[in-house]
Design a protein around this motif. Structure first.
Motif, mmCIF file in Angstrom:
data_model
loop_
_atom_site.group_PDB
_atom_site.id
_atom_site.type_symbol
_atom_site.label_atom_id
_atom_site.label_comp_id
_atom_site.label_asym_id
_atom_site.label_seq_id
_atom_site.Cartn_x
_atom_site.Cartn_y
_atom_site.Cartn_z
ATOM 1 N N LEU A 134 0.818 -1.207 0.000
ATOM 2 C CA LEU A 134 0.000 0.000 0.000
ATOM 3 C C LEU A 134 0.857 1.263 0.000
ATOM 4 N N THR A 135 1.821 1.322 0.905
ATOM 5 C CA THR A 135 2.632 2.537 1.009
ATOM 6 C C THR A 135 3.550 2.707 -0.201
ATOM 7 N N SER A 136 4.026 1.603 -0.756
ATOM 8 C CA SER A 136 4.892 1.715 -1.932
ATOM 9 C C SER A 136 4.129 2.285 -3.121
ATOM 10 N N LEU A 137 2.879 1.855 -3.290
ATOM 11 C CA LEU A 137 2.051 2.432 -4.356
ATOM 12 C C LEU A 137 1.791 3.914 -4.092
ATOM 13 N N ALA A 138 1.626 4.282 -2.835
ATOM 14 C CA ALA A 138 1.435 5.695 -2.495
ATOM 15 C C ALA A 138 2.699 6.494 -2.803
ATOM 16 N N PHE A 139 3.863 5.926 -2.469
ATOM 17 C CA PHE A 139 5.119 6.602 -2.780
ATOM 18 C C PHE A 139 5.280 6.778 -4.290
ATOM 19 N N LEU A 140 4.969 5.739 -5.043
ATOM 20 C CA LEU A 140 5.077 5.803 -6.504
ATOM 21 C C LEU A 140 4.119 6.840 -7.073
ATOM 22 N N ALA A 141 2.906 6.888 -6.538
ATOM 23 C CA ALA A 141 1.937 7.873 -7.005
ATOM 24 C C ALA A 141 2.424 9.290 -6.724
ATOM 25 N N ALA A 142 3.042 9.497 -5.558
ATOM 26 C CA ALA A 142 3.569 10.823 -5.219
ATOM 27 C C ALA A 142 4.693 11.217 -6.172
ATOM 28 N N LEU A 143 5.591 10.281 -6.460
ATOM 29 C CA LEU A 143 6.666 10.579 -7.394
ATOM 30 C C LEU A 143 6.140 10.797 -8.806
ATOM 31 N N GLY A 144 5.130 10.011 -9.204
ATOM 32 C CA GLY A 144 4.522 10.207 -10.508
ATOM 33 C C GLY A 144 3.898 11.587 -10.627
ATOM 34 N N THR A 145 3.262 12.033 -9.556
ATOM 35 C CA THR A 145 2.668 13.369 -9.543
ATOM 36 C C THR A 145 3.735 14.442 -9.676
ATOM 37 N N LEU A 146 4.805 14.304 -8.897
ATOM 38 C CA LEU A 146 5.876 15.294 -8.926
ATOM 39 C C LEU A 146 6.560 15.320 -10.286
ATOM 40 N N SER A 147 6.798 14.129 -10.856
ATOM 41 C CA SER A 147 7.462 14.055 -12.158
ATOM 42 C C SER A 147 6.605 14.675 -13.250
ATOM 43 N N ALA A 148 5.309 14.371 -13.244
ATOM 44 C CA ALA A 148 4.411 14.940 -14.256
ATOM 45 C C ALA A 148 4.296 16.447 -14.105
ATOM 46 N N TRP A 149 4.222 16.909 -12.870
ATOM 47 C CA TRP A 149 4.124 18.345 -12.632
ATOM 48 C C TRP A 149 5.387 19.063 -13.104
ATOM 49 N N ALA A 150 6.548 18.496 -12.797
ATOM 50 C CA ALA A 150 7.810 19.123 -13.203
ATOM 51 C C ALA A 150 7.956 19.153 -14.719
ATOM 52 N N GLY A 151 7.450 18.120 -15.396
ATOM 53 C CA GLY A 151 7.577 18.063 -16.845
ATOM 54 C C GLY A 151 6.437 18.706 -17.590
ATOM 55 N N GLY A 152 5.442 19.208 -16.871
ATOM 56 C CA GLY A 152 4.313 19.845 -17.516
ATOM 57 C C GLY A 152 3.376 18.866 -18.205
ATOM 58 N N ALA A 153 3.414 17.597 -17.809
ATOM 59 C CA ALA A 153 2.561 16.575 -18.422
ATOM 60 C C ALA A 153 1.294 16.389 -17.596
ATOM 61 N N ARG A 154 0.403 15.540 -18.107
ATOM 62 C CA ARG A 154 -0.830 15.237 -17.383
ATOM 63 C C ARG A 154 -0.506 14.435 -16.127
ATOM 64 N N VAL A 155 -0.988 14.923 -14.988
ATOM 65 C CA VAL A 155 -0.659 14.299 -13.710
ATOM 66 C C VAL A 155 -1.238 12.891 -13.617
ATOM 67 N N TRP A 156 -2.502 12.725 -13.998
ATOM 68 C CA TRP A 156 -3.126 11.417 -13.837
ATOM 69 C C TRP A 156 -2.484 10.370 -14.720
ATOM 70 N N GLY A 157 -2.020 10.789 -15.899
ATOM 71 C CA GLY A 157 -1.326 9.845 -16.766
ATOM 72 C C GLY A 157 -0.035 9.350 -16.140
ATOM 73 N N GLY A 158 0.731 10.266 -15.541
ATOM 74 C CA GLY A 158 1.967 9.874 -14.872
ATOM 75 C C GLY A 158 1.726 8.967 -13.691
ATOM 76 N N ILE A 159 0.683 9.269 -12.905
ATOM 77 C CA ILE A 159 0.361 8.431 -11.753
ATOM 78 C C ILE A 159 -0.042 7.032 -12.203
ATOM 79 N N ALA A 160 -0.886 6.968 -13.238
ATOM 80 C CA ALA A 160 -1.388 5.672 -13.700
ATOM 81 C C ALA A 160 -0.259 4.778 -14.193
ATOM 82 N N ARG A 161 0.660 5.347 -14.961
ATOM 83 C CA ARG A 161 1.760 4.536 -15.500
ATOM 84 C C ARG A 161 2.631 3.975 -14.397
#
Length: 211
Positions: free
Chosen positions: A161-188
């Protein structure tokens, strides 16, 4: 981001696989620590070799350019002026710009405008290796800390559970920094992280049953 993601996924998968096989809590933590060290060293070594190869190529290009500047400075100036003309400058202005830049630092001008080598972005193998090892270590430490704090009976649930949460947080940060869609980054990142953990846990469970 990539190193941290690798650290989370690989360490969490390792913890889940060993736990699903029925290993003791101490063995799980030892496996996580070993995976962290091995993964960080692997990331550092791989990044050092890769970036060092890039640095060798850059140095070879600069050496060749340095020789060309020594043997035919006039031709190199015309070549540089031609690049500026292709970018939209008038021929007379391009000749003037090329002459002034070569008078200031001919090699730097050709490295930047002909070879595409920016001094600020030059390959730095040691720096790249340390950054990769550090990012992997930070990522790997997160599921390892959860595994250490969780009760053995609930370890699989909390690590997953926590690892998926950590991954989702990093996906959000990465998408935000790159100007991409946040939900797409989280989903991948969460999908592939969950897949890796599920497969590893399944293999561990099968091996544990066999044993």
């Amino acid at each position: 981001m990539l190193g941290a993601n690798d650290g989370i996924v690989s360490t969490a998968s390792l913890a889940l696989g060993v736990a699903a096989a029925g290993a003791e809590h101490r063995t799980i933590l030892l496996s996580c620590a070993s995976g962290l060290i091995a993964g960080a060293m692997s990331m550092a070594a791989g990044e050092f070799v890769s970036v060092h190869s890039q640095q060798d190529t850059e140095n070879a290009d600069l050496a060749r350019e340095r020789a060309e500047l020594k043997n035919d400075p006039g031709g190199e100036q015309r070549e540089l002026a031609g690049l500026y003309v292709a970018r939209g400058l008038a021929p007379a202005l391009a000749d003037q710009v090329a002459a002034q830049l070569m008078a200031h630092d001919a090699l730097a001008a050709h490295a930047r405008d002909e070879l595409g080598l920016d001094a600020a972005a030059r390959a730095r193998p040691t720096q790249a290796a340390l950054a990769s090892a550090a990012s992997f270590t930070v990522g790997a430490a997160l599921p390892m800390a959860v595994a250490a704090a969780a009760a053995p009976a609930q370890l699989i649930f909390w690590v997953a559970l926590t690892s998926l949460a950590f991954l989702a947080a990093l996906g959000t940060l990465s998408a935000w920094a790159g100007g991409a869609r946040v939900w797409g980054g989280i989903a991948r990142v969460t999908f592939w992280g969950a897949a890796a953990m599920a497969v590893t846990a399944g293999v561990g469970a099968c091996l544990g049953v066999v044993a």
